[in-house]
Design an enzyme around this catalytic site. Structure first.
Site, PDB file in Angstrom:
ATOM      1  CB  ALA A   1      -0.910  -0.002   1.225  1.00 56.65           C
ATOM      2  CE  LYS A   2      -0.660   4.502  -4.348  1.00 50.85           C
ATOM      3  NZ  LYS A   2      -2.034   4.985  -4.432  1.00 50.85           N
TER       4      LYS A   2
END
Ligand SMILES: [Zn+2]
Length: 305
Positions: A238-239
């Protein structure tokens, strides 16, 4: 000449693509190109849209050498197609209105019977007067499929035969927007997409989509659900895992070629361009395990000559 068919990449424009998304896009592209198919990019923008995200996603795809045929397709511009499909199902007696709130569905879905998370069919048998009463309460109606099966089997190039539950999926949400599962099925058929390569987190929803296609009289595409990219804790990348977008990597000094090389290496190939990857690409040799990405390791590696 016969239509060679098409593969596709269909991002939601909710933010920048991360390395896991780019890897899946590269794979979808390589699957399509290595089998002589067209490649379509479709923006699945019926839901979360962040301004500017689509443009940046397309730039990043181009930067890693993923090209596509024809104009970019946007689901938000194709609403009449989805409505026509819903109308066909309704004409066949295969839909019904659902007035349940999200909370009611969660409560009912945890009941001991039926597949996990499946809609229990609360509104299937509502009478006209019950519907009128619920409408008078101001409840928005979603439209659901009246499923006539509880399971459906698909074939996946990497997973083999995969059987999973089908239920009364939402076709049109309470806010009037066509649902994701319906739009995807209608679009893939309309765009001639006969090869769907995507992350294996979507495998469980595939029987629903294939079943819906069958009810609509549409061809079911070939599927290949590819392993995801994980962070060192074993969770889906994920970011928040650090410098994981192409822009992040470029700010750290990586070139797009180095990013492609890292993605190719994770697939077992030595290549610094998409075309080089394609020249060696063999879907049968793909790793079946997720790729665990060490963001710092990627940086160090790319600094080596
Ligand atoms: Zn309901």
């Amino acid at each position: 000449m016969a239509d060679p068919g098409a593969g596709r990449y269909a991002p939601s424009p909710s933010g920048d693509l991360h390395l896991g998304n780019l890897r899946t896009a590269l794979l979808a592209w390589a699957f399509a190109r290595s089998t002589g198919r067209r490649f379509v990019v479709r923006i699945d923008d019926l839901d979360r849209v962040r301004p500017g995200a689509e443009r940046r996603q397309l730039e990043d795809l181009a930067a890693i050498g993923v090209d596509w045929d024809g104009p970019v397709v946007r689901q938000s511009e194709r609403l009449p197609l989805y409505e026509a499909a819903i109308d066909r199902l309704t004409a066949g007696g295969l839909t019904y209105e659902c007035y349940c709130t999200r909370r009611e569905i969660q409560k009912a879905a945890t009941a001991p019977h039926g597949p996990m998370g499946a809609y229990p069919g609360t509104c299937r048998g509502l009478s006209a007067s019950e519907r009128t009463r619920l409408r008078a309460e101001g409840r928005p109606a979603a439209l659901r499929l009246r499923a006539t099966a509880t399971e459906f089997e698909v074939n996946d190039d990497l997973h083999g035969r995969y059987r999973g539950p089908v239920d009364d999926v939402v076709l049109r949400r309470g806010d009037g927007v066509p649902a994701y599962n319906l739009a995807v099925v209608v679009d893939d058929a309309a765009l001639g997409v006969d090869q769907v390569v995507r992350g294996d987190d979507l495998l469980p929803s595939t029987p629903r989509q294939a079943y819906l296609a069958t009810l609509l009289g549409l061809p079911v595409p070939r599927y290949a659900h590819v392993p995801l990219v994980l962070n060192p804790e074993g969770r889906r990348l994920a970011k928040r895992d650090g410098a994981v977008t192409l822009t992040d990597r470029q700010e750290l000094g990586n070139t797009p070629e180095e990013v492609v090389a890292a993605l190719a290496a994770s697939l077992g190939y030595t290549a610094t361009s998409s075309s080089e990857l394609l020249s060696h690409f063999d879907p049968l040799l793909l790793p079946r395990e997720p790729w665990t990405l060490d963001v710092n390791g990627l940086l160090q590696h790319s600094g080596c000559p």
